[in-house]
Design an enzyme around this catalytic site. Structure first.
Site, PDB file in Angstrom:
ATOM      1  N   ARG A   1       1.896 -12.482 -12.265  1.00 43.46           N
ATOM      2  CA  ARG A   1       0.577 -11.835 -12.189  1.00 43.46           C
ATOM      3  C   ARG A   1       0.933 -10.539 -11.594  1.00 43.46           C
ATOM      4  NH1 ARG A   1       0.212 -15.285 -15.175  1.00 43.46           N
ATOM      5  NH2 ARG A   1      -1.285 -17.002 -15.314  1.00 43.46           N
TER       6      ARG A   1
ATOM      7  N   ILE B   1      -6.720   3.340  -1.518  1.00 41.18           N
ATOM      8  CA  ILE B   1      -6.068   3.052  -0.256  1.00 41.18           C
ATOM      9  C   ILE B   1      -6.449   3.479   1.032  1.00 41.18           C
ATOM     10  CG2 ILE B   1      -3.895   2.399  -1.737  1.00 41.18           C
ATOM     11  CD1 ILE B   1      -2.486   4.654  -0.040  1.00 41.18           C
TER      12      ILE B   1
ATOM     13  N   ASN C   1       3.020   2.893  -3.510  1.00 42.88           N
ATOM     14  CA  ASN C   1       3.583   3.927  -4.152  1.00 42.88           C
ATOM     15  C   ASN C   1       2.516   5.027  -4.094  1.00 42.88           C
ATOM     16  OD1 ASN C   1       4.907   5.637  -6.205  1.00 42.88           O
ATOM     17  ND2 ASN C   1       2.929   5.224  -7.364  1.00 42.88           N
TER      18      ASN C   1
ATOM     19  N   TYR D   1       2.185  16.449   4.871  1.00 41.96           N
ATOM     20  CA  TYR D   1       3.079  15.374   4.199  1.00 41.96           C
ATOM     21  C   TYR D   1       4.307  14.789   4.808  1.00 41.96           C
ATOM     22  CZ  TYR D   1       5.490  13.652   0.164  1.00 41.96           C
ATOM     23  OH  TYR D   1       6.033  12.666  -0.884  1.00 41.96           O
TER      24      TYR D   1
END
Length: 273
Positions: free
Chosen positions: A32, A61, A87, A188
């Site tokens: 799944r 998220i 990701n 970042y």
């Protein structure tokens, strides 16, 4: 019992390539695959085994409520997750500001950590978490004191949260250079250093689960093209994350994996960051 695997931000780029390759190469009756994205769009990924299923949940998220909703759904249906590939991420440093620095940390660091902390209780022994990081996570630009705090083998999640808050304060007060953060426009990079750090912390907390971070290299995605013509396809960028999620890596956990060159299409190794 079903084998539930989660990949975040599958709507494009590396995430889509990872999900496609899982469906093709790791498909079986009990698979799944939760191919999550903010929109929850059906991407038409076809699993190789007709009994396998690919599901497309909506997931933000940066929202604890969104993460909790997905966790409840999977817990109620399957009770467990054996692979989590984080990701999802953003890079808005082209419009560097205190607000965007906070947004970057909220998504890349705090959101990814929230995913790990929420799903770890559902992950049995021998499960795996792969957190996508970046070559930008390198600590070489920061003061020795800050680098040492990131590399402290006894660092706790509370220590890391304090460090991230200090960076945010430095951005707000325009003191990135004197406080040791190496200059402006690095939210970042800082967020991905935090990903590497909490991957190590979680690996210590859950030694029965393999938790690693990795750099996929310089890949031709929307983010990769921000700095030029990227030499790697998204399929190449999926190779290291997939290795850490499925292959024999000798029970190595808590480390940052990459290739010596961001152009390399090799399968990665443990590197200093």
């Amino acid at each position: 019992m079903y084998d539930a695997k989660i990949v975040t931000e599958v709507n494009r780029g590396i995430g889509l390539a990872i999900a496609q390759q899982i469906a093709a190469a790791h498909s079986h009756l009990n698979l799944r695959l939760y191919a999550a994205s903010r929109a929850g769009s059906d991407l038409g990924i076809q699993p190789a085994h007709e009994g396998a299923q690919v599901l497309y949940p909506s997931l933000d998220i940066s929202s604890k409520a969104s993460i909790d909703a997905l966790a409840k759904s999977i817990k109620d249906e399957h009770g467990r997750v054996d692979v989590l590939i984080n990701n999802a991420g953003i890079n808005v440093d082209a419009k560097y500001s205190p607000a965007n620095a906070k947004l970057t940390l909220d998504v890349n660091y705090r959101g990814t950590l929230q995913m790990c902390e929420t799903f770890l209780p559902l992950m049995p022994a021998h499960s795996r978490i792969t957190n996508l990081s970046s070559v930008g996570s390198s600590l070489e630009h920061y003061s020795p004191a800050i680098a040492a705090r990131f590399r402290d083998p006894n660092m706790t999640l509370a220590d890391l949260a304090e460090l991230a808050d200090e960076y945010q304060h430095a951005v707000t007060t325009h003191t990135e250079v004197p406080t040791g953060w190496g200059g402006t426009g690095r939210s970042y990079s800082v967020s991905k250093a935090c990903v590497n750090a909490f991957s190590a912390i979680l690996a210590r907390q859950r030694p029965d689960v393999l938790v690693n971070a990795c750099c996929p290299g310089w890949v031709s995605t929307d983010m990769g093209r921000l700095v030029g013509r990227a030499p790697k396809r998204v399929e190449d960028g999926a190779r290291i994350p997939l290795r850490l999620a499925f292959d024999d890596i000798g029970n190595v956990s808590g480390w940052y994996w990459a290739n010596a060159s961001i152009r390399s299409k090799e399968l990665g190794r443990v590197m200093e960051w």
